[in-house]
Design a protein around this motif. Sequence first.
Motif, PDB file in Angstrom:
ATOM      1  N   HIS A 230       4.352 -20.440  33.360  1.00 12.88           N
ATOM      2  CA  HIS A 230       5.583 -21.212  33.492  1.00 12.88           C
ATOM      3  C   HIS A 230       6.808 -20.341  33.218  1.00 12.88           C
ATOM      4  CE1 HIS A 230       8.043 -24.795  33.673  1.00 12.88           C
ATOM      5  NE2 HIS A 230       8.611 -24.430  32.539  1.00 12.88           N
ATOM      6  N   ALA A 231       6.711 -19.475  32.219  1.00 13.46           N
ATOM      7  CA  ALA A 231       7.825 -18.570  31.912  1.00 13.46           C
ATOM      8  C   ALA A 231       8.119 -17.662  33.102  1.00 13.46           C
ATOM      9  CB  ALA A 231       7.507 -17.745  30.666  1.00 13.46           C
ATOM     10  N   HIS A 232       7.076 -17.168  33.741  1.00  8.72           N
ATOM     11  CA  HIS A 232       7.284 -16.336  34.931  1.00  8.72           C
ATOM     12  C   HIS A 232       7.884 -17.154  36.072  1.00  8.72           C
ATOM     13  CE1 HIS A 232       5.487 -12.561  33.699  1.00  8.72           C
ATOM     14  NE2 HIS A 232       4.396 -13.170  33.282  1.00  8.72           N
ATOM     15  N   GLU A 233       7.388 -18.356  36.266  1.00  9.03           N
ATOM     16  CA  GLU A 233       7.836 -19.208  37.380  1.00  9.03           C
ATOM     17  C   GLU A 233       9.298 -19.607  37.262  1.00  9.03           C
ATOM     18  OE1 GLU A 233       3.388 -21.164  37.730  1.00  9.03           O
ATOM     19  OE2 GLU A 233       5.005 -22.326  36.826  1.00  9.03           O
ATOM     20  N   THR A 234       9.740 -19.779  36.042  1.00 11.34           N
ATOM     21  CA  THR A 234      11.100 -20.269  35.822  1.00 11.34           C
ATOM     22  C   THR A 234      12.084 -19.166  35.451  1.00 11.34           C
ATOM     23  OG1 THR A 234      10.627 -20.743  33.493  1.00 11.34           O
ATOM     24  CG2 THR A 234      10.255 -22.538  35.084  1.00 11.34           C
ATOM     25  N   GLY A 235      11.594 -17.921  35.419  1.00  6.98           N
ATOM     26  CA  GLY A 235      12.480 -16.827  35.031  1.00  6.98           C
ATOM     27  C   GLY A 235      12.829 -16.865  33.564  1.00  6.98           C
ATOM     28  N   GLY A 236      11.935 -17.438  32.772  1.00  7.77           N
ATOM     29  CA  GLY A 236      12.180 -17.590  31.344  1.00  7.77           C
ATOM     30  C   GLY A 236      11.898 -16.356  30.519  1.00  7.77           C
ATOM     31  N   GLY A 237      11.909 -15.191  31.136  1.00  6.96           N
ATOM     32  CA  GLY A 237      11.666 -13.954  30.399  1.00  6.96           C
ATOM     33  C   GLY A 237      10.195 -13.590  30.392  1.00  6.96           C
ATOM     34  N   MET A 238       9.893 -12.451  29.825  1.00  5.82           N
ATOM     35  CA  MET A 238       8.525 -11.964  29.770  1.00  5.82           C
ATOM     36  C   MET A 238       7.779 -12.704  28.655  1.00  5.82           C
ATOM     37  SD  MET A 238       6.301 -10.021  31.184  1.00  5.82           S
ATOM     38  CE  MET A 238       7.172  -8.808  32.142  1.00  5.82           C
ATOM     39  N   PRO A 239       6.734 -13.441  29.012  1.00  2.03           N
ATOM     40  CA  PRO A 239       5.989 -14.175  27.990  1.00  2.03           C
ATOM     41  C   PRO A 239       5.209 -13.241  27.077  1.00  2.03           C
ATOM     42  CG  PRO A 239       4.964 -14.443  30.135  1.00  2.03           C
ATOM     43  CD  PRO A 239       6.205 -13.644  30.345  1.00  2.03           C
ATOM     44  N   ARG A 240       4.882 -13.751  25.932  1.00  2.00           N
ATOM     45  CA  ARG A 240       4.120 -12.977  24.953  1.00  2.00           C
ATOM     46  C   ARG A 240       2.704 -12.703  25.460  1.00  2.00           C
ATOM     47  NH1 ARG A 240       2.794 -15.595  19.331  1.00  2.00           N
ATOM     48  NH2 ARG A 240       1.304 -16.488  20.727  1.00  2.00           N
ATOM     49  N   LEU A 241       2.087 -13.684  26.111  1.00  2.02           N
ATOM     50  CA  LEU A 241       0.727 -13.531  26.625  1.00  2.02           C
ATOM     51  C   LEU A 241       0.771 -12.719  27.918  1.00  2.02           C
ATOM     52  CD1 LEU A 241      -2.277 -14.641  26.187  1.00  2.02           C
ATOM     53  CD2 LEU A 241      -1.703 -16.112  28.110  1.00  2.02           C
ATOM     54  N   ARG A 242      -0.039 -11.686  27.990  1.00  6.20           N
ATOM     55  CA  ARG A 242      -0.074 -10.796  29.143  1.00  6.20           C
ATOM     56  C   ARG A 242      -1.459 -10.844  29.790  1.00  6.20           C
ATOM     57  NH1 ARG A 242       4.149  -6.818  28.891  1.00  6.20           N
ATOM     58  NH2 ARG A 242       3.308  -6.451  30.975  1.00  6.20           N
ATOM     59  N   ALA A 243      -1.559 -10.312  30.991  1.00  4.32           N
ATOM     60  CA  ALA A 243      -2.834 -10.279  31.707  1.00  4.32           C
ATOM     61  C   ALA A 243      -3.915  -9.570  30.884  1.00  4.32           C
ATOM     62  CB  ALA A 243      -2.670  -9.612  33.064  1.00  4.32           C
ATOM     63  N   ASP A 244      -3.551  -8.489  30.218  1.00  2.00           N
ATOM     64  CA  ASP A 244      -4.520  -7.760  29.401  1.00  2.00           C
ATOM     65  C   ASP A 244      -5.051  -8.611  28.249  1.00  2.00           C
ATOM     66  OD1 ASP A 244      -4.404  -5.510  30.996  1.00  2.00           O
ATOM     67  OD2 ASP A 244      -2.915  -4.502  29.748  1.00  2.00           O
ATOM     68  N   ASP A 245      -4.223  -9.510  27.733  1.00  4.30           N
ATOM     69  CA  ASP A 245      -4.676 -10.416  26.676  1.00  4.30           C
ATOM     70  C   ASP A 245      -5.762 -11.357  27.190  1.00  4.30           C
ATOM     71  OD1 ASP A 245      -2.759  -9.360  24.862  1.00  4.30           O
ATOM     72  OD2 ASP A 245      -1.241 -10.719  25.681  1.00  4.30           O
ATOM     73  N   VAL A 246      -5.602 -11.796  28.422  1.00  6.80           N
ATOM     74  CA  VAL A 246      -6.599 -12.681  29.025  1.00  6.80           C
ATOM     75  C   VAL A 246      -7.916 -11.921  29.192  1.00  6.80           C
ATOM     76  CG1 VAL A 246      -7.186 -14.124  31.026  1.00  6.80           C
ATOM     77  CG2 VAL A 246      -4.829 -14.048  30.178  1.00  6.80           C
TER      78      VAL A 246
END
Length: 111
Positions: free
Chosen positions: A43-59
């Motif tokens: 959602h943060a990416h979709e709305t331009g809300g900045g870089m979220p704390r959770l990253r692909a590497d975390d997943v």
Amino acid sequence: MHSSAVRAKSFSARPAGIAGLFGDRFVAGEVDSFLEECAAALHAHETGGGMPRLRADDVLRKRFTLTRSGDGYDPDEVDDYLDELTVVLRRHEEAAARSSTRVGGPTAPPV
């Protein structure tokens, strides 16, 4: 994949049964909580809300508790879905990195 799809995702529940009959399952509550974190990151990416704390590497690094008692989710089904989610998050992260070098702000990647 959209954040609303992640929030609506459901997995096949494997009920508790005779030990070993259904094998190990991921604890449902842990998976559900992590999916909510993933949805918030998308959602943060979709709305331009900045870089979220959770990253692909975390997943990729996420591990869930296995159980044989209580209801849980099929580990293969969960892992397959998280693999798809990792690809989507990585695309968003790469698009955000590219757009940070351009004027005009972030752009959404094709999904």
